[in-house]
Design an enzyme around this catalytic site. Structure first.
Site, PDB file in Angstrom:
ATOM      1  N   PHE A  37       8.110  13.609   0.560  1.00 33.43           N
ATOM      2  CA  PHE A  37       7.887  12.992   1.870  1.00 33.43           C
ATOM      3  C   PHE A  37       9.168  12.291   2.338  1.00 33.43           C
ATOM      4  CE2 PHE A  37       6.640   9.597   4.700  1.00 33.43           C
ATOM      5  CZ  PHE A  37       5.772  10.239   5.563  1.00 33.43           C
ATOM      6  N   GLU A 114     -17.881  -9.795   9.630  1.00 35.26           N
ATOM      7  CA  GLU A 114     -16.682  -9.168   9.074  1.00 35.26           C
ATOM      8  C   GLU A 114     -16.058 -10.131   8.084  1.00 35.26           C
ATOM      9  OE1 GLU A 114     -14.237  -8.679  12.513  1.00 35.26           O
ATOM     10  OE2 GLU A 114     -15.566  -7.203  13.395  1.00 35.26           O
ATOM     11  N   LYS A 116     -12.980 -12.379   6.798  1.00 40.66           N
ATOM     12  CA  LYS A 116     -11.876 -13.056   7.470  1.00 40.66           C
ATOM     13  C   LYS A 116     -10.624 -12.796   6.632  1.00 40.66           C
ATOM     14  CE  LYS A 116     -10.817 -17.299   9.891  1.00 40.66           C
ATOM     15  NZ  LYS A 116      -9.447 -17.545   9.486  1.00 40.66           N
ATOM     16  N   ASP A 118      -6.879 -12.825   5.368  1.00 43.49           N
ATOM     17  CA  ASP A 118      -5.885 -13.885   5.337  1.00 43.49           C
ATOM     18  C   ASP A 118      -4.490 -13.278   5.500  1.00 43.49           C
ATOM     19  OD1 ASP A 118      -4.952 -16.396   5.166  1.00 43.49           O
ATOM     20  OD2 ASP A 118      -5.179 -16.608   3.007  1.00 43.49           O
ATOM     21  N   ARG A 137       0.929 -13.879  17.207  1.00 45.51           N
ATOM     22  CA  ARG A 137       0.056 -14.804  17.915  1.00 45.51           C
ATOM     23  C   ARG A 137       0.848 -15.917  18.594  1.00 45.51           C
ATOM     24  NH1 ARG A 137      -2.658 -19.574  17.027  1.00 45.51           N
ATOM     25  NH2 ARG A 137      -4.677 -19.668  18.032  1.00 45.51           N
ATOM     26  N   GLU A 174      -5.076  -8.039  11.828  1.00 47.40           N
ATOM     27  CA  GLU A 174      -4.390  -8.900  10.882  1.00 47.40           C
ATOM     28  C   GLU A 174      -3.439  -8.058  10.036  1.00 47.40           C
ATOM     29  OE1 GLU A 174      -5.631 -11.811  11.571  1.00 47.40           O
ATOM     30  OE2 GLU A 174      -5.053 -13.144   9.909  1.00 47.40           O
ATOM     31  N   TYR A 226      -9.501  -5.506  14.192  1.00 50.76           N
ATOM     32  CA  TYR A 226     -10.883  -5.957  14.370  1.00 50.76           C
ATOM     33  C   TYR A 226     -11.251  -6.245  15.818  1.00 50.76           C
ATOM     34  CZ  TYR A 226      -8.168 -10.259  13.673  1.00 50.76           C
ATOM     35  OH  TYR A 226      -7.207 -11.217  13.744  1.00 50.76           O
ATOM     36  N   LYS A 313     -15.928 -20.462   6.105  1.00 53.77           N
ATOM     37  CA  LYS A 313     -14.858 -20.427   5.102  1.00 53.77           C
ATOM     38  C   LYS A 313     -15.423 -20.661   3.713  1.00 53.77           C
ATOM     39  CE  LYS A 313     -10.786 -21.646   6.497  1.00 53.77           C
ATOM     40  NZ  LYS A 313      -9.492 -21.170   6.849  1.00 53.77           N
ATOM     41  N   CYS A 407      18.030 -28.573 -21.390  1.00 55.81           N
ATOM     42  CA  CYS A 407      17.257 -27.353 -21.659  1.00 55.81           C
ATOM     43  C   CYS A 407      16.320 -27.596 -22.844  1.00 55.81           C
ATOM     44  CB  CYS A 407      18.214 -26.198 -21.950  1.00 55.81           C
ATOM     45  SG  CYS A 407      17.352 -24.714 -22.477  1.00 55.81           S
ATOM     46  N   CYS A 410      17.699 -25.279 -25.888  1.00 58.96           N
ATOM     47  CA  CYS A 410      18.993 -25.417 -26.562  1.00 58.96           C
ATOM     48  C   CYS A 410      19.660 -26.765 -26.308  1.00 58.96           C
ATOM     49  CB  CYS A 410      19.927 -24.274 -26.159  1.00 58.96           C
ATOM     50  SG  CYS A 410      20.504 -24.406 -24.461  1.00 58.96           S
ATOM     51  N   CYS A 425      19.613 -23.471 -16.976  1.00 59.84           N
ATOM     52  CA  CYS A 425      20.355 -23.801 -18.194  1.00 59.84           C
ATOM     53  C   CYS A 425      21.611 -22.925 -18.163  1.00 59.84           C
ATOM     54  CB  CYS A 425      19.525 -23.475 -19.431  1.00 59.84           C
ATOM     55  SG  CYS A 425      20.539 -23.451 -20.912  1.00 59.84           S
ATOM     56  N   CYS A 431      21.598 -19.638 -25.544  1.00 61.72           N
ATOM     57  CA  CYS A 431      20.274 -20.245 -25.405  1.00 61.72           C
ATOM     58  C   CYS A 431      19.222 -19.191 -25.826  1.00 61.72           C
ATOM     59  CB  CYS A 431      20.090 -20.679 -23.955  1.00 61.72           C
ATOM     60  SG  CYS A 431      18.474 -21.357 -23.624  1.00 61.72           S
TER      61      CYS A 431
HETATM   62  S1  IVH Z   1     -11.717 -12.353  15.548  1.00 64.83           S
HETATM   63  C1  IVH Z   1     -11.022 -15.600  19.180  1.00 64.83           C
HETATM   64  N1  IVH Z   1     -11.964 -11.306  13.203  1.00 64.83           N
HETATM   65  O1  IVH Z   1      -8.691 -15.671  12.112  1.00 64.83           O
HETATM   66  C2  IVH Z   1     -10.457 -15.160  17.908  1.00 64.83           C
HETATM   67  N2  IVH Z   1     -10.301 -12.970  13.483  1.00 64.83           N
HETATM   68  O2  IVH Z   1      -9.057 -18.472  13.510  1.00 64.83           O
HETATM   69  C3  IVH Z   1     -11.110 -13.908  17.488  1.00 64.83           C
HETATM   70  N3  IVH Z   1      -8.971 -13.401  11.465  1.00 64.83           N
HETATM   71  O3  IVH Z   1      -6.364 -15.760  14.686  1.00 64.83           O
HETATM   72  C4  IVH Z   1     -10.582 -13.464  16.210  1.00 64.83           C
HETATM   73  N4  IVH Z   1      -9.992 -11.970  10.175  1.00 64.83           N
HETATM   74  O4  IVH Z   1      -5.912 -14.217  12.768  1.00 64.83           O
HETATM   75  C5  IVH Z   1     -11.289 -12.193  13.936  1.00 64.83           C
HETATM   76  N5  IVH Z   1     -12.325 -10.241  11.168  1.00 64.83           N
HETATM   77  C6  IVH Z   1     -11.652 -11.125  11.904  1.00 64.83           C
HETATM   78  C7  IVH Z   1     -10.581 -11.895  11.383  1.00 64.83           C
HETATM   79  C8  IVH Z   1      -9.932 -12.810  12.220  1.00 64.83           C
HETATM   80  C9  IVH Z   1      -9.024 -12.870  10.246  1.00 64.83           C
HETATM   81  C10 IVH Z   1      -8.024 -14.474  11.880  1.00 64.83           C
HETATM   82  C11 IVH Z   1      -7.263 -14.192  13.135  1.00 64.83           C
HETATM   83  C12 IVH Z   1      -7.500 -15.328  14.054  1.00 64.83           C
HETATM   84  C13 IVH Z   1      -8.045 -16.367  13.143  1.00 64.83           C
HETATM   85  C14 IVH Z   1      -9.065 -17.184  13.891  1.00 64.83           C
END
Ligand code: IVH
Length: 686
Positions: A37, A114, A116, A118, A137, A174, A226, A313, A407, A410, A425, A431
């Protein structure tokens, strides 16, 4: 190649690459190896450089980057990027549900749940099917234009060809660094003696803001989408719109689920609490969205967040325990890592006894005292970390932790390079953990690959005075190894047992040391363990300088002229070769027959047996690596091409090659060679 041919070839290559990309990212299948590739891509890059007028806006070469952005333009979001309000308990979630019922004045609604993710929020604009803009953002109203960097994300479609596409739309999601990519990145940083990165999220965020998009490409970011936005989009529900995204080839996490009641939402939440650890990325909660878009509209927004969605959360997996002591580890580069020794505590299913403290700044930030009650947390990283202190439990006379000045191995006074957080060190030659670490690095897979030697044997060899450095391995005899006394520590109990090396193991070690002499120069150079010289850098240096003599003598200016070598690496190389001890070691490696120059066969043809003939090498071969075979073809005057076409002379076929390639070759009547036939072709002229 004339202009018309170049144009055709560029289009053909782009199409072939798009095909493989689609297969890989949309269908999780592959017909060609990563290497093949990359060959296709590099061919296209070369052609596009020669004929920039034929480079398409959606060319797959955008994936490999190359654009340098001096400063990112600020772009105002067409629709502001709001945030979500957070909840942490069932009660808060039921309150949210109560508000939704009240505002909609009905209980006839459903949620879409869904994970969330990170990572880093991103907004992508598509116009007439083409990805035209990617923006971070930022402050929610305006963000940075990082289009060139986003284009390197392989799973993001650069072009969509579907009949039902709106002429312009925005997709949000994300960007993240998969956990496996993050841990490999940190592993190689540790090997190169570089400071470790804190977590996948910050790394993804830093990567998206890099100026050189080719580095971004190498970081293998990924993205889950999303949300779909635009004018006159007529999807009844959020679920229908993300299904559309799936249909258009976007990477939508399949973890979403529709829930009819808040109780079902709670079940979804608890079902993912543990299972989410198996996902390829970090997640920190669940996002709950009212599914019907007309109801979303009815609910509207507050100044900061939508009323139709909320985040739940998960509690970070943490535990409170006692700090018994702080110990200090010495790495092969002399870098010191402080480690918190803890009263064992159960955390996310495992017993934790130790946690990382990173460096002296971190100890200072936490204002850590002996015997403190500390919070340990399991984040994206495998090693838990100390995140805080409960100082209400601190005894009045508790003494602060003072970072060591010498250290621990040593006794040499430690140094701290200005601007760096880590202590070192400086006694690199004597060492013990540094010496041991360097030898372990030297024998590792990407260096000399002396697989039968383990850390305990190296320790035994060092403590018995049989070796002092990596070069001494090549003096070892079978008699010295056979029956060698080794001490083996049980990691769990700390108990030390004695055992001796068996005859068979001794012979295996001798054999693998002997075999390692045939390792290419780049492996040897990497094995030396020069700071910042990872495997790829070693390859660039050996390709450029060809011999260790030239590299040793290279000035700073000469070093930074080599591709991808910057000031920091140049200084480190000069520093390494300015040490007498290092010069002695490299000289002895040469006398033991290790390769300290690039193989000459690469430059001088072995024969002209394959003069001008083109080859595709595909599949797996028992006695050769594919790269070795390609080098062999070239050294006998042949050419390597990456794809099967009517012009191809030979397909050298190994085991497990892609059926599509074989079929194509058969259809085009290309001569398919077995490895034996190939060997006999090149042996006539030898
Ligand atoms: S919907 C109006 N869906 O969480 C905001 N956000 O605090 C609608 N995030 O800035 C966002 N997973 O970066 C949405 N499944 C998900 C998400 C998601 C992570 C983050 C996103 C957003 C922050 C909101």
């Amino acid at each position: 190649m004339d202009k018309a041919e170049a144009k055709r070839e560029i289009e053909r290559l782009a199409k072939e690459i798009d095909y493989h990309n689609d297969l890989y990212y949309q269908q999780s299948k592959s017909e060609i190896s990563d290497y093949e590739f990359d060959q296709l891509l590099s061919k296209l890059i070369t052609l596009e450089e020669e004929h920039p007028e034929f480079k398409a806006a959606d060319s797959p070469t955008q994936r490999v980057g190359g654009t340098i952005t001096k400063s990112f333009d600020t772009v105002v979001h067409r629709y502001p990027m709001l945030s979500l309000s957070n909840t942490y308990s069932e009660e808060e979630l039921r309150d949210f549900d109560g508000r939704v019922t009240k505002l909609l004045d009905t209980s006839e609604y459903e949620y879409l749940c869904e994970l969330k993710f990170d990572g880093v929020a991103i907004s992508l604009t598509y116009e007439n099917g083409l990805l035209t803009r990617a923006v971070t953002r930022g402050d929610g109203t305006k963000g940075d234009d990082i289009t060139a960097n986003a284009r390197t994300i392989r799973s993001l479609p650069l072009k969509i060809a579907k009949d039902d596409l709106p002429s312009i739309f925005e997709v949000r999601g994300e960007v993240f660094m998969p956990r496996s990519v993050f841990s490999n990145l940190n592993k190689s940083r540790a090997e190169n003696g570089e400071e470790l990165l804190a977590n996948p999220r910050n790394t993804a965020s830093g990567t998206l803001k890099m100026q050189d998009s080719s580095i971004v490409a190498s970081r293998k970011l990924d993205c889950f989408l999303y949300s779909l936005m635009g004018e006159d989009l007529e999807y009844p529900t959020h679920q229908a719109s993300i299904k559309k995204l799936e249909d258009w080839g976007f990477n939508v996490s399949p973890t979403y689920q529709a829930c009819n009641t808040i109780d079902e939402v709670l079940t979804y939440i608890s079902s993912w609490e543990i299972k989410r650890q198996e996902l390829p990325l970090d997640t920190d909660g669940i996002v709950i969205k009212v599914n019907r878009l007309d109801q979303q509209e009815e609910l509207g927004f507050t100044a900061k967040s939508p009323r139709w969605a909320i985040a739940f959360k998960y509690k970070a997996e943490n535990a409170l325990t006692r700090l018994n002591s702080v110990t200090y580890q010495v790495g092969r580069t002399g870098a010191i890592t402080p480690v918190a020794e803890l009263e064992p505590v159960l955390l996310a299913g495992t017993t934790v006894k130790r946690a990382s403290l990173h460096n002296a700044n971190e100890i200072e930030r936490l204002d850590l005292h002996h015997g403190d009650s500390v919070y340990v947390e399991k984040g994206g990283e495998i090693i838990p970390k100390v995140t805080g202190v409960d100082d209400t439990q601190r005894k009045q006379d508790a003494q602060p932790i003072r970072y060591i000045a010498k250290c621990p191995a040593c006794g040499t006074p430690l140094i701290r390079i200005e601007g760096e957080a880590v202590h070192y060190c400086p006694n690199s030659q004597n060492c013990p953990p540094q010496v041991q670490g360097r030898i372990e690095h030297f024998i590792s897979r990407n260096a000399m690959n002396i697989e039968s030697l383990g850390p305990e044997t190296i320790k035994g060899l060092l403590s018995n005075g049989l070796i002092q450095n990596a070069a001494d391995l090549y003096k070892l005899t079978f008699e010295q190894l056979n029956g060698l006394k080794l001490e083996v520590e049980n990691q769990a109990t700390g108990e030390v047992k004695s055992r001796s090396l068996k005859e068979k193991s001794a012979q295996n070690i001798i054999d693998s040391i002997e075999r390692s002499k045939s390792m290419p120069f780049a492996n040897v150079l990497f094995g030396l363990g020069i700071r910042y010289v990872g495997r790829t850098v070693a390859e660039k240096l050996t390709e450029h300088f060809q011999t260790i003599e030239c590299l040793k003598e290279a000035s700073h200016e000469a070093l930074i002229e080599a591709p991808e070598i910057g000031d920091r690496i140049a200084e480190s190389v000069i520093d390494y070769f300015s040490s007498e001890d290092n010069l002695t070691i490299t000289a002895s490696l040469g006398t033991y027959g290790l390769k300290l120059a690039v193989e000459e066969t690469k430059n001088q043809p072995a024969s002209d047996a394959l003069d001008g003939k083109s080859f595709v090498v595909s599949g797996v071969f028992e006695n050769y690596g594919r790269d070795d075979l390609k080098a062999l073809v070239k050294s006998h005057g042949g050419k390597i091409v990456s794809s099967v076409s009517a012009k191809l002379d030979f397909l050298l076929a190994g085991n497990k090659m892609g059926p599509a390639k074989l079929e194509k070759a058969e259809k085009l009547d290309i001569r398919i060679l077995s490895i034996e036939e190939f060997e006999s072709m090149i042996s006539h002229n030898d």
